[in-house]
Design an enzyme around this catalytic site. Sequence first.
Site, PDB file in Angstrom:
ATOM      1  CB  SER A 102      14.275  25.493  23.973  1.00  0.00           C
ATOM      2  OG  SER A 102      13.549  24.805  22.911  1.00  0.00           O
ATOM      3  CG  HIS A 133       5.797  15.629  28.110  1.00  0.00           C
ATOM      4  ND1 HIS A 133       5.748  15.786  26.845  1.00  0.00           N
ATOM      5  CD2 HIS A 133       6.847  16.368  28.518  1.00  0.00           C
ATOM      6  CE1 HIS A 133       6.852  16.713  26.334  1.00  0.00           C
ATOM      7  NE2 HIS A 133       7.397  17.007  27.658  1.00  0.00           N
ATOM      8  N   GLY A 186      14.807  18.394  28.566  1.00  0.00           N
ATOM      9  CA  GLY A 186      14.703  17.286  27.456  1.00  0.00           C
ATOM     10  C   GLY A 186      15.956  17.170  26.731  1.00  0.00           C
ATOM     11  N   GLY A 187      16.167  18.000  25.598  1.00  0.00           N
ATOM     12  CA  GLY A 187      17.748  17.827  24.933  1.00  0.00           C
ATOM     13  C   GLY A 187      18.906  17.803  25.830  1.00  0.00           C
ATOM     14  N   GLY A 244      11.533  21.450  22.196  1.00  0.00           N
ATOM     15  CA  GLY A 244      12.504  20.945  21.450  1.00  0.00           C
ATOM     16  C   GLY A 244      12.962  21.639  20.169  1.00  0.00           C
ATOM     17  CD  GLU A 279       7.806  20.428  29.579  1.00  0.00           C
ATOM     18  OE1 GLU A 279       9.044  20.645  29.649  1.00  0.00           O
ATOM     19  OE2 GLU A 279       7.081  19.549  29.293  1.00  0.00           O
TER      20      GLU A 279
END
Length: 243
Positions: free
Chosen positions: A206, A92, A227-228, A170, A164
């Site tokens: 995102s 990552h 993620g979020g 993020g 990514e």
Amino acid sequence: MKIFIANWKMQLSPEESVRTARRFARVFRDYKGRALLCPDFLSLAAVSKILAKSNLSLGSQDLSAFDRGAYTGEISPLDLRSLGVEYSLIGHSERRSYLQESDKLLAAKIKMALSHKIIPVLCVGENALERKQGRAMTVIKNQLKGALQSFSIADLRSLIIAYEPVWSIGTGLSCDRDKALRVKATINEWCQRGGFKKVPVLYGGSVKPDNALSFLGSDGFDGLLVGGAGLDPESFRKIADLN
Ligand code: PGA
């Protein structure tokens, strides 16, 4: 079938992870697709028990390049596997940049994942400067080469790649669909040239319920790394339903 991964990073305490995993198990009770959660290491054992009877699989955010021995602070893939971990993120961008993980180390981690029957999810992506300088494709091809060149076609049968863009993680700035798909085409081409024909390529950066669909579809990515929005079961379910 598309693949949906929720990467919880280091966002939750073990208690919060348990509560969140229970909510995920409820929200995904009738789910038929391929979705997984990647909690932090301290929460893995407890989350594993909660997910055991659910429709969600378990992933780790990383693993050690060694499986047993004097490696202080490392997490053995042997033990991950015995906890029910089926997938592991590898490389990552947060680990590449904050922990200086090299391609050589990532190759060793992939080897270890494969030898313990854990599906490696290799993350690649360019940062803002590299994109600005028009070097995105070169950077990504170098990351693929660095991590994968030592493997045979048979070795990498289970490999998943996640694209990514680092500048998008993020930040709320998701990558434009066409630009992202150009990178996917480059990754597919690189894999095909090496004989790795059907490697699934995911998009991450995102991803939210309202933009997820733009990355999918029959000509789109093979899934999403979230993620979020992967911390909230309802949001992640909306994304994972775009199967
Ligand atoms: P984000 O994170 O969805 O919060 O941008 C994605 C990731 O780091 O995998």
